[in-house]
Write an enzyme that holds these catalytic residues in place. Structure first.
Site, PDB file in Angstrom:
ATOM      1  N   ASP A  16      -8.309  71.334  54.441  1.00 30.64           N
ATOM      2  CA  ASP A  16      -9.014  70.238  55.097  1.00 30.64           C
ATOM      3  C   ASP A  16      -9.375  70.573  56.533  1.00 30.64           C
ATOM      4  O   ASP A  16      -8.889  71.541  57.105  1.00 30.64           O
ATOM      5  CB  ASP A  16      -8.177  68.944  55.033  1.00 30.64           C
ATOM      6  CG  ASP A  16      -6.682  69.189  55.266  1.00 30.64           C
ATOM      7  OD1 ASP A  16      -6.332  70.251  55.814  1.00 30.64           O
ATOM      8  OD2 ASP A  16      -5.871  68.331  54.892  1.00 30.64           O
TER       9      ASP A  16
ATOM     10  N   HIS B 285       0.202  61.734  50.818  1.00 34.58           N
ATOM     11  CA  HIS B 285      -1.079  62.449  50.694  1.00 34.58           C
ATOM     12  C   HIS B 285      -0.847  63.956  50.564  1.00 34.58           C
ATOM     13  O   HIS B 285       0.113  64.502  51.094  1.00 34.58           O
ATOM     14  CB  HIS B 285      -2.052  62.106  51.832  1.00 34.58           C
ATOM     15  CG  HIS B 285      -1.748  62.700  53.172  1.00 34.58           C
ATOM     16  ND1 HIS B 285      -2.104  62.085  54.358  1.00 34.58           N
ATOM     17  CD2 HIS B 285      -1.149  63.863  53.552  1.00 34.58           C
ATOM     18  CE1 HIS B 285      -1.740  62.834  55.379  1.00 34.58           C
ATOM     19  NE2 HIS B 285      -1.158  63.914  54.922  1.00 34.58           N
TER      20      HIS B 285
ATOM     21  N   GLU C  54      -5.835  60.601  50.615  1.00 34.24           N
ATOM     22  CA  GLU C  54      -5.011  59.456  50.974  1.00 34.24           C
ATOM     23  C   GLU C  54      -4.726  58.595  49.733  1.00 34.24           C
ATOM     24  O   GLU C  54      -5.401  58.746  48.703  1.00 34.24           O
ATOM     25  CB  GLU C  54      -5.752  58.627  52.032  1.00 34.24           C
ATOM     26  CG  GLU C  54      -6.016  59.386  53.338  1.00 34.24           C
ATOM     27  CD  GLU C  54      -4.766  59.544  54.211  1.00 34.24           C
ATOM     28  OE1 GLU C  54      -3.657  59.742  53.681  1.00 34.24           O
ATOM     29  OE2 GLU C  54      -4.907  59.467  55.443  1.00 34.24           O
TER      30      GLU C  54
HETATM   31  C1  F6R Z   1      -2.702  69.717  56.329  1.00 38.47           C
HETATM   32  C2  F6R Z   1      -2.621  68.789  55.210  1.00 38.47           C
HETATM   33  C3  F6R Z   1      -1.690  67.634  55.218  1.00 38.47           C
HETATM   34  C4  F6R Z   1      -0.300  67.971  55.724  1.00 38.47           C
HETATM   35  C5  F6R Z   1       0.592  66.731  55.767  1.00 38.47           C
HETATM   36  C6  F6R Z   1       1.941  67.037  56.361  1.00 38.47           C
HETATM   37  O1  F6R Z   1      -3.685  70.728  56.100  1.00 38.47           O
HETATM   38  O2  F6R Z   1      -3.347  68.959  54.290  1.00 38.47           O
HETATM   39  O3  F6R Z   1      -1.608  67.095  53.918  1.00 38.47           O
HETATM   40  O4  F6R Z   1       0.273  68.936  54.880  1.00 38.47           O
HETATM   41  O5  F6R Z   1      -0.028  65.749  56.539  1.00 38.47           O
HETATM   42  O6  F6R Z   1       1.810  67.372  57.709  1.00 38.47           O
HETATM   43  P1  F6R Z   1       3.045  67.994  58.514  1.00 38.47           P
HETATM   44  O7  F6R Z   1       3.294  69.338  57.930  1.00 38.47           O
HETATM   45  O8  F6R Z   1       2.543  68.108  59.939  1.00 38.47           O
HETATM   46  O9  F6R Z   1       4.176  67.057  58.341  1.00 38.47           O
END
Ligand code: F6R
Length: 263
Positions: free
Chosen positions: A67, A138, A143
Site C-alpha cells: 500500500d 486490517h 479496512e
Molecule cells: C502496512 C500495512 C498495514 C500494517 C498495519 C500494522 O504496509 O499494510 O496493514 O501492517 O497497519 O502496522 P504496524 O506494523 O505499524 O503496527
C-alpha cells in the site's frame, strides 16, 4: 493455518527472515510482497545483514508493496516508498526497476491499479507476502467491510487507523485519509503468507483473525482461506487465543516430523 508462538518480536523476525532467505536460495528471482509499519522492521534488518555479510543477493528479486498513501510524494518521510528505501532498498542490491508500489499519485488511478495486478501476474505471482495487521484487523489498508475478493484499489482509512498512525505526523501536518492498497483477493493469491503481530494492541485483531468467523468486518479473517499462512506472534498478541496449548503442540509435532524427515 500455522500459529507460531514466539519468545519475542526478535525471535519472530529471525524465523521470518530465515524463511525468506531459504526461499531466496531456492529461487533467486523471488517475488516478494512487502509491508511497512513498525512490525516488519526486524525482518528488513536481517535481510540487510544477510546482504551485507554476503549471505544473500537481492539483485533478481521483484517486490510489490501492499500500500501507499494517496498524494504523499516518495520524498515525504511518512510515505511508504520513503520507508522502504530507508529500511531495505537503499541497503541491498535490488535494481530500482524491480521495486513496485500501487499507484498513489496522478490520474487514472483505478486503471493503474489494474495494471499493478497485471504486473504481479506477469512476474508469476507473489511467492511470499509479508503482513502486519491493524488493531482493527486490517491487512494492507483493507479496512473492515472490505470485500474479501477485492483487488488493488483506493480505500478510505477508518478513524481507528488514522488514530493508530497519527503518532507519525507533526501537529501542523495533514494526515492522508486515502490510500492505494492491494485487495484481500490480491493478498490471498500469494503462495506463502507470513504475518507477524506483536503487543497487546494486536491481541483482539489476532483473536478475531485466527479464531473468529470469516467476515469482512475483520479483513484478516480472510486468511483462513489460505493454504500456506503462518502467524508469528509474541505472547501479548497471542494472549486472547483460546487454543494456545494446541498451537504449541502442533508446533512440536511439526518440528519432530521435520527432524525425522517425514514432512
Ligand atoms: C502496512 C500495512 C498495514 C500494517 C498495519 C500494522 O504496509 O499494510 O496493514 O501492517 O497497519 O502496522 P504496524 O506494523 O505499524 O503496527
Amino acid at each position: 493455518m500455522r500459529i507460531r508462538l514466539t519468545a519475542s518480536a526478535d525471535h519472530a523476525a529471525d524465523l521470518v527472515a530465515h524463511e525468506i532467505l531459504t526461499q531466496l536460495r531456492a529461487k533467486p528471482n523471488l517475488v516478494l510482497g512487502l509491508a511497512t509499519g513498525s512490525t516488519p522492521i526486524g525482518v528488513y534488518k536481517r535481510l540487510v545483514d544477510a546482504y551485507q555479510t554476503g549471505v544473500a543477493s537481492f539483485a533478481k528479486i521483484h517486490t510489490f508493496n501492499l500500500d501507499e498513501y494517496l498524494d504523499l510524494p516518495a520524498t515525504h518521510p511518512q510515505s511508504y516508498r520513503f520507508f522502504m528505501q530507508r529500511y531495505l532498498f537503499d541497503a541491498i542490491d535490488i535494481p530500482a526497476a524491480h521495486i513496485h508500489f500501487p499507484p498513489s499519485e496522478g490520474k487514472r488511478l483505478l486503471r493503474r491499479c489494474q495494471r499493478y495486478e497485471m504486473d504481479i501476474q506477469e512476474l508469476g505471482g507473489i511467492d511470499i507476502q509479508l503482513l502486519g495487521i491493524g488493531s482493527n484487523g486490517h491487512i494492507g489498508f483493507n479496512e473492515p467491510t472490505s470485500s474479501l475478493r477485492s483487488r488493488t484499489r483506493i480505500k478510505t482509512l477508518t478513524p481507528k487507523t488514522l488514530q493508530d498512525n497519527a503518532r507519525f505526523y507533526a501537529s501542523h501536518e495533514t494526515q492522508p485519509t486515502l490510500a492505494a492498497t492491494m485487495g484481500i483477493g490480491t493478498i490471498i493469491d500469494a503462495r506463502t503468507i507470513l504475518l507477524q503481530a506483536f503487543g497487546q494492541k494486536k491481541a483482539e485483531a489476532i483473536r478475531a483473525t485466527v479464531e473468529g468467523p470469516i467476515s469482512s468486518y475483520c479483513p484478516g479473517s480472510a486468511l483462513q482461506f489460505h493454504e500456506d499462512v503462518t502467524f508469528f506472534l509474541d505472547s501479548e498478541a497471542a494472549s486472547l487465543l483460546s487454543m494456545r496449548d494446541y498451537y504449541q503442540q502442533t508446533q512440536r509435532h511439526e518440528e519432530q516430523l521435520r527432524r525425522e524427515d517425514r514432512m
